[in-house]
Design a protein around this motif. Structure first.
Motif, PDB file in Angstrom:
ATOM      1  N   TRP A   1       0.825  -1.197   0.000  1.00  0.00           N
ATOM      2  CA  TRP A   1       0.000   0.000   0.000  1.00  0.00           C
ATOM      3  C   TRP A   1       0.864   1.253   0.000  1.00  0.00           C
ATOM      4  O   TRP A   1       2.062   1.208   0.302  1.00  0.00           O
ATOM      5  CB  TRP A   1      -0.953   0.014   1.189  1.00  0.00           C
ATOM      6  N   THR A   2       0.223   2.358  -0.358  1.00  0.00           N
ATOM      7  CA  THR A   2       0.840   3.668  -0.308  1.00  0.00           C
ATOM      8  C   THR A   2      -0.076   4.558   0.526  1.00  0.00           C
ATOM      9  O   THR A   2      -1.046   4.070   1.110  1.00  0.00           O
ATOM     10  CB  THR A   2       1.011   4.263  -1.713  1.00  0.00           C
ATOM     11  N   GLU A   3       0.194   5.844   0.549  1.00  0.00           N
ATOM     12  CA  GLU A   3      -0.643   6.735   1.355  1.00  0.00           C
ATOM     13  C   GLU A   3      -2.020   6.958   0.754  1.00  0.00           C
ATOM     14  O   GLU A   3      -2.916   7.484   1.420  1.00  0.00           O
ATOM     15  CB  GLU A   3       0.054   8.080   1.534  1.00  0.00           C
TER      16      GLU A   3
END
Length: 246
Positions: free
Chosen positions: A53-55
């Motif tokens: 995941w990323t932000e």
């Protein structure tokens, strides 16, 4: 487990081949606020496992069976999807019990606008029709909905209807559905269990011919004489009382 209450509308940003399946990347900032590796997130009703995941989004693998059973087989970058994180233990069950295990897809047959709502008629595979009842629950693209009408039993083209309130139209992808489009369907898990149990009803093994066995321990009869002497168990004839008396 999910409850069919959509938290945000996400968007597919990448679809990459991965073996006989695909790897999806989804833009969904709300879903990754407290995400961890291995978490479950429902994407238009399909339970997927977060692998990275990323932000502002996450990536998950989709296996071939899931693609065959759901609308994710047609996902492309830009496709809007309903997003719901798994229900926390002790959280509110705002919709109904949704597993994220799609039973198949339906086809929107008709969309009728009312004064403050929209009625959507959806055709479904015949084998799923017995599992959908008037005023029962069904998940459509991951949205928990109450069935407002059903076709008669045994008709060739089975269908059901749901009535969508303005909040559902605005907060989910169902507000953009038009006739001819496919949607993911998950029927009520309780109905599926009952159907399966009934299928075994006539052939249920009796204790005499059961193919399994259970270890059992013989438990002596309870002695309630400590509460009331008159309730003391009566020894069977021929048994020896304590102290040697017959």
């Amino acid at each position: 487990m999910f409850t069919g209450i959509v938290e945000e509308i996400g968007r597919i940003t990448a679809v990459e081949p991965s073996g006989d399946g695909v790897r999806l990347t989804v833009h969904a900032p709300g879903a990754v606020v407290d995400v961890a590796h291995g978490d479950s997130i429902a994407v238009s009703g399909v339970c997927l496992t977060v692998v990275s995941w990323t932000e502002d989004g996450f990536t998950a693998d989709v296996m071939r069976q899931t693609l065959d059973m759901s609308t994710l087989d047609a996902a492309i970058p830009g496709t809007p999807v309903n997003i719901e994180r798994a229900t926390a233990a002790g959280g509110r069950l705002g919709g109904h019990i949704v597993q994220g295990h799609i039973d198949g897809t339906g086809i929107v047959r008709q969309v009728r606008d009312g004064a403050q709502w929209r009625v959507v008629r959806i055709a479904l595979p015949g084998h799923l029709a017995p599992l959908v009842v008037d005023k029962g629950s069904i998940a459509v693209d991951g949205v928990s909905l109450t069935v407002s009408a059903v076709s008669a039993a045994g008709v060739a083209d089975a269908w059901f209807e749901v009535s969508l309130i303005p909040e559902t139209l605005a907060a989910t992808t169902l507000g953009d559905r038009v006739a001819g489009e496919r949607v993911n369907l998950e029927t009520d898990i309780l109905a599926r269990h009952v159907q399966r149990l009934l299928a075994f009803g006539a052939a249920a093994p009796t204790p005499e011919r059961a193919p399994w066995s259970f270890a059992t321990t013989e438990v002596p009869a309870a002695d309630y004489s400590v509460l009331d002497p008159s309730l003391a168990p009566v020894p069977a004839a021929g048994t020896r009382r304590e102290g040697g008396a017959q």
